[in-house]
Scaffold this motif. Structure first.
Motif, mmCIF file in Angstrom:
data_model
loop_
_atom_site.group_PDB
_atom_site.id
_atom_site.type_symbol
_atom_site.label_atom_id
_atom_site.label_comp_id
_atom_site.label_asym_id
_atom_site.label_seq_id
_atom_site.Cartn_x
_atom_site.Cartn_y
_atom_site.Cartn_z
ATOM 1 N N CYS A 175 -6.432 -3.619 -6.750
ATOM 2 C CA CYS A 175 -5.670 -3.343 -5.427
ATOM 3 C C CYS A 175 -4.608 -2.506 -5.679
ATOM 4 N N PRO A 176 -4.823 -1.538 -4.812
ATOM 5 C CA PRO A 176 -3.734 -0.476 -4.623
ATOM 6 C C PRO A 176 -2.249 -0.881 -4.113
ATOM 7 N N PHE A 177 -2.392 -2.254 -3.642
ATOM 8 C CA PHE A 177 -1.139 -2.715 -2.834
ATOM 9 C C PHE A 177 -0.309 -3.620 -3.521
ATOM 10 N N HIS A 178 -0.948 -4.237 -4.715
ATOM 11 C CA HIS A 178 -0.232 -5.120 -5.537
ATOM 12 C C HIS A 178 -0.606 -4.788 -7.051
ATOM 13 N N SER A 179 0.366 -5.468 -7.803
ATOM 14 C CA SER A 179 -0.238 -5.513 -9.337
ATOM 15 C C SER A 179 -1.144 -6.572 -9.691
ATOM 16 N N GLU A 180 -2.161 -6.203 -10.471
ATOM 17 C CA GLU A 180 -2.962 -7.409 -10.728
ATOM 18 C C GLU A 180 -3.687 -6.962 -11.969
ATOM 19 N N LYS A 181 -4.194 -7.874 -12.623
ATOM 20 C CA LYS A 181 -5.056 -7.565 -14.027
ATOM 21 C C LYS A 181 -6.703 -7.833 -13.759
ATOM 22 N N THR A 182 -7.089 -8.496 -12.676
ATOM 23 C CA THR A 182 -8.208 -8.779 -12.549
ATOM 24 C C THR A 182 -8.780 -8.254 -11.208
ATOM 25 N N PRO A 183 -9.795 -7.583 -10.913
ATOM 26 C CA PRO A 183 -10.172 -6.821 -9.469
ATOM 27 C C PRO A 183 -10.127 -8.050 -8.259
ATOM 28 N N SER A 184 -9.680 -7.529 -7.509
ATOM 29 C CA SER A 184 -9.775 -8.553 -6.238
ATOM 30 C C SER A 184 -9.930 -7.790 -5.057
ATOM 31 N N PHE A 185 -9.829 -6.607 -5.112
ATOM 32 C CA PHE A 185 -10.116 -5.578 -3.927
ATOM 33 C C PHE A 185 -11.291 -5.290 -3.672
ATOM 34 N N HIS A 186 -12.080 -5.678 -2.512
ATOM 35 C CA HIS A 186 -13.183 -5.205 -2.209
ATOM 36 C C HIS A 186 -13.354 -4.404 -1.164
ATOM 37 N N VAL A 187 -14.457 -3.403 -1.069
ATOM 38 C CA VAL A 187 -14.528 -2.464 -0.141
ATOM 39 C C VAL A 187 -16.066 -2.572 0.154
ATOM 40 N N HIS A 188 -16.386 -2.792 1.625
ATOM 41 C CA HIS A 188 -17.923 -2.710 2.133
ATOM 42 C C HIS A 188 -18.062 -1.641 3.048
ATOM 43 N N PRO A 189 -18.361 -0.288 2.357
ATOM 44 C CA PRO A 189 -18.606 0.809 3.192
ATOM 45 C C PRO A 189 -19.614 0.597 4.242
ATOM 46 N N VAL A 212 -4.425 -8.404 2.312
ATOM 47 C CA VAL A 212 -4.439 -7.295 3.034
ATOM 48 C C VAL A 212 -6.103 -6.775 3.163
ATOM 49 N N GLY A 213 -6.175 -6.453 4.582
ATOM 50 C CA GLY A 213 -7.704 -6.029 4.854
ATOM 51 C C GLY A 213 -7.533 -5.172 6.214
ATOM 52 N N GLY A 214 -8.632 -4.623 6.410
ATOM 53 C CA GLY A 214 -8.801 -3.633 7.502
ATOM 54 C C GLY A 214 -9.915 -2.846 7.374
ATOM 55 N N ASP A 215 -9.663 -1.633 8.318
ATOM 56 C CA ASP A 215 -10.737 -0.601 8.263
ATOM 57 C C ASP A 215 -10.080 0.625 7.439
ATOM 58 N N VAL A 216 -10.735 1.813 7.710
ATOM 59 C CA VAL A 216 -10.352 3.069 6.852
ATOM 60 C C VAL A 216 -8.976 3.398 7.310
ATOM 61 N N ILE A 217 -8.767 3.347 8.597
ATOM 62 C CA ILE A 217 -7.360 3.741 9.161
ATOM 63 C C ILE A 217 -6.291 2.839 8.946
ATOM 64 N N THR A 218 -6.488 1.844 8.659
ATOM 65 C CA THR A 218 -5.525 0.756 8.332
ATOM 66 C C THR A 218 -5.115 0.851 6.945
ATOM 67 N N PHE A 219 -6.163 1.163 6.034
ATOM 68 C CA PHE A 219 -6.137 1.609 4.631
ATOM 69 C C PHE A 219 -5.083 2.734 4.506
ATOM 70 N N VAL A 220 -5.356 3.964 5.259
ATOM 71 C CA VAL A 220 -4.688 4.899 5.064
ATOM 72 C C VAL A 220 -3.041 4.770 5.421
ATOM 73 N N GLN A 221 -3.210 4.073 6.535
ATOM 74 C CA GLN A 221 -1.739 3.729 6.853
ATOM 75 C C GLN A 221 -0.903 3.015 6.019
ATOM 76 N N LYS A 222 -1.492 1.773 5.288
ATOM 77 C CA LYS A 222 -0.707 1.150 4.476
ATOM 78 C C LYS A 222 -0.521 1.856 3.119
ATOM 79 N N LEU A 223 -1.560 2.834 2.593
ATOM 80 C CA LEU A 223 -1.463 3.452 1.528
ATOM 81 C C LEU A 223 -0.306 4.619 1.467
ATOM 82 N N GLU A 224 -0.337 5.255 2.758
ATOM 83 C CA GLU A 224 0.471 6.365 3.072
ATOM 84 C C GLU A 224 1.736 5.993 3.631
#
Length: 93
Positions: free
Chosen positions: A5-19, A31-43
């Motif tokens: 996950c790019p939004f918190h520190s972790e050692k094992t993968p828990s971030f899932h993307v369903h394109p 955290v979850g949402g669509d591509v717009i939400t992802f960009v909002q949170k990341l940037e």
């Protein structure tokens, strides 16, 4: 797709993307949402800024917002901000 996950520190993968279904979800931080939400949170961007970033990256030209609609949006955002401040004030009381 699964990864860290790019939004918190972790050692094992828990971030899932369903394109194919158009959303993401982190089962570690929730955290979850669509591509717009992802960009909002990341940037750390507002909705409109995130849409403009995605449009530029995809090569899509957006029409400029007309002045009347821009003014109405600005007034609405000011009202929302005033309501948020008032709600926080009354919650503290």
């Amino acid at each position: 797709m699964v990864g860290l996950c790019p939004f918190h520190s972790e050692k094992t993968p828990s971030f899932h993307v369903h394109p194919d279904r158009g959303f993401f979800k982190c089962f570690g931080c929730g955290v979850g949402g669509d591509v717009i939400t992802f960009v909002q949170k990341l940037e750390n961007a507002a909705f409109g800024d995130a849409v403009r970033m995605l449009a530029a990256k995809a090569g899509v030209e957006l029409e400029p917002e007309n002045p009347h609609a821009q003014r109405a949006r600005s007034e609405r955002e000011a009202i929302y901000e005033a309501n948020r401040i008032a709600a926080a004030y009354f919650a503290r009381l």
